[in-house]
Design an enzyme around this catalytic site. Structure first.
Site, short mmCIF file in Angstrom:
data_model
loop_
_atom_site.label_atom_id
_atom_site.label_comp_id
_atom_site.label_asym_id
_atom_site.label_seq_id
_atom_site.Cartn_x
_atom_site.Cartn_y
_atom_site.Cartn_z
N ARG A 217 1.74 1.03 10.17
CA ARG A 217 1.30 1.42 8.83
C ARG A 217 2.50 1.32 7.89
NH1 ARG A 217 -3.45 3.87 7.84
NH2 ARG A 217 -3.65 4.43 10.02
N ARG B 177 0.85 -1.19 0.00
CA ARG B 177 0.00 0.00 0.00
C ARG B 177 0.88 1.24 0.00
NH1 ARG B 177 -4.69 -1.76 4.41
NH2 ARG B 177 -5.40 -3.58 3.25
N SER C 31 -10.46 -6.04 9.91
CA SER C 31 -11.69 -5.41 9.44
C SER C 31 -12.43 -6.44 8.61
CB SER C 31 -11.36 -4.17 8.60
OG SER C 31 -12.50 -3.42 8.33
N ARG D 83 0.76 -6.30 12.63
CA ARG D 83 0.07 -5.70 13.78
C ARG D 83 -0.12 -6.71 14.90
NH1 ARG D 83 -4.15 -0.95 12.01
NH2 ARG D 83 -2.75 0.10 10.53
N GLU E 118 -6.77 -1.02 15.41
CA GLU E 118 -7.38 -1.96 14.47
C GLU E 118 -6.39 -3.06 14.08
OE1 GLU E 118 -8.46 -2.30 9.78
OE2 GLU E 118 -8.43 -0.29 10.66
#
Length: 426
Positions: free
Chosen positions: A276, A261, A351, A390, A348
């Site tokens: 991130r 990403r 999801s 994460r 988070e």
């Protein structure tokens, strides 16, 4: 992608659904394109039929030596040959304009999704697990990881910011987490393991909704392919342009892949650490279902993701996302947020979204029930089971020890070759 028939039948309800996501009314504009397109199609089809009919009649008129009629028909055909290409161009132009309008609009949330403009509007569903009392001031994963082989400086020298190098025991722990997650989802939860491509075509990222709106969030190769931002893209597109039989559903796929990403919209956010990254690993969960199955499948998928956190002994909570915090393709989303003692907050880690038939329409993925003449678009769901980096952060912070070591959760012992603790090397 939205159903144009629904917009024709319920324009006000369509606009009301979009309004819940902060999108301006679009039905009038869409229906103007749709009306124009249908008018052009009607004239085009009538013109093609008349051209064929007149062409046959010319031969009959010539055979009967009716030159006047033949000449009149030939003039009509000549005029149609000029008009039909104009209509065909008009059809292409209006079709592209209509598709562009529809492709740019997000999915409509279901009724139970709460109103809200950002994460402050999300609703707590439940909290699970106990926050560990460490007995000392907890450190964040940056500080814990450096003596264990987590090296951001080396990664920056090679690749720039938002990359990480892991060496030794921490690299093995990262690998163990991914393998544990994949084994749990395949052995106990019935997902079929897939090893999918990491490079995909435009059609694939359009099908799952990343294109055209979110192109800046992706990495593109020199030959025009895209690096997947998540295996959702590859796994969901396994059914693109297919007609499945109803008894095949649900299909459940999982994959452990690298994900890429650009984080174009995250400038200044989480620039330190592993939260991130431009490149990371994730175990993805994808389900393909009938409309009747998708709500139940959403609950099941989210529970499958929660099972990873339960087995690892991590404290977490499930949040129902509000209208302003959901992803573009979702009609309902649960986020799982894990407790990070070093950061002192929930973050988070998964999801899980039900997209309804939104992606199915974009991919033209359908199924046929026994006895039905027609086909129905599939419903698609996707979720993280889990984001590996994460999860590593959560394990480091949750199982940190006062001496700088990190205990290995029991569930990972079979994957660690006898190691039950990571010890600092410097």
């Amino acid at each position: 992608m939205h159903d144009i028939r629904y917009i024709r039948a319920e324009p006000q309800a369509f606009d009301a659904g979009l309004a819940r996501r902060g999108v301006e009314p679009s039905a009038e504009r869409i229906l103007a394109y749709d009306t124009g397109l249908r008018a052009v199609l009607t004239e085009l089809q009538a013109g093609q039929a008349r051209r064929n009919e007149a062409s046959k009649a010319i031969g009959a008129a010539k055979a009967s030596k009716d030159e006047a009629t033949a000449q009149s028909l030939m003039a009509e055909v000549a005029a149609l040959k000029q008009r039909l290409p104009e209509l065909e161009m008009g059809e292409r132009t209006l079709t592209e304009a209509l598709q562009a309008e529809l492709a740019a609009l997000p999915n409509i949330p279901v009724a139970e999704v709460p109103e809200g403009s950002d994460e402050a509007g999300n609703q707590l569903v439940h909290t699970r697990g106990e926050k560990r009392d460490l007995g000392f001031e907890p450190r964040d994963h940056d500080a814990i990881g450096a003596p264990l082989g987590l090296d951001f400086d080396a990664a920056a020298a090679i690749s720039g910011s938002r990359f990480a190098v892991m060496k030794g025991g921490i690299a093995r722990l990262h690998r163990a987490l991914g393998q544990f997650m994949l084994d749990l989802q395949t052995r106990e939860h019935g997902y079929t393991e897939v090893m999918p491509p990491l490079l995909v075509r435009d059609e694939a990222v359009f099908g799952t909704g990343q294109l055209p709106k979110f192109a800046d969030d992706l990495f593109r190769t020199t030959d025009g392919r895209w690096l997947i931002p998540t295996a959702e893209v590859s796994l969901t597109n396994l059914v693109r342009e297919r007609i499945l039989s109803g008894d095949e559903l649900p299909l459940r796929f999982t994959a452990l892949t690298q994900c890429f990403r650009s984080e174009a919209g995250a400038a200044g956010r989480d620039t330190r650490g592993m939260i991130r990254q431009h490149q990371f690993e994730k175990v993805e969960l994808v389900s393909i279902t009938s409309p009747e199955q998708s709500d139940e499948e959403h609950e099941r998928m989210t529970a499958c993701a929660e099972a990873v956190l339960d087995r690892l002994g991590l404290a977490y909570r499930r949040m129902l996302l509000c209208t302003g915090d959901m992803g573009f393709t979702a009609r309902k989303t649960y986020d799982l947020e894990v407790w990070l003692p070093g950061a002192g907050q929930y973050r988070e880690i998964s999801s899980c979204s039900n997209c309804g038939d939104f992606q199915g329409r974009r991919m033209n993925a359908r199924f046929k029930r026994d006895g039905d003449k027609g086909t129905t678009f599939v419903h698609t769901l996707n979720g993280s089971g889990l984001a590996v980096g994460r999860t590593l952060v959560a394990v480091l912070e949750t199982y940190q020890q006062a001496d700088g070591s990190v205990a290995i959760p029991d569930a990972l012992h079979p994957y660690m070759g006898g190691l039950n603790r990571l010890e600092p090397t410097a």
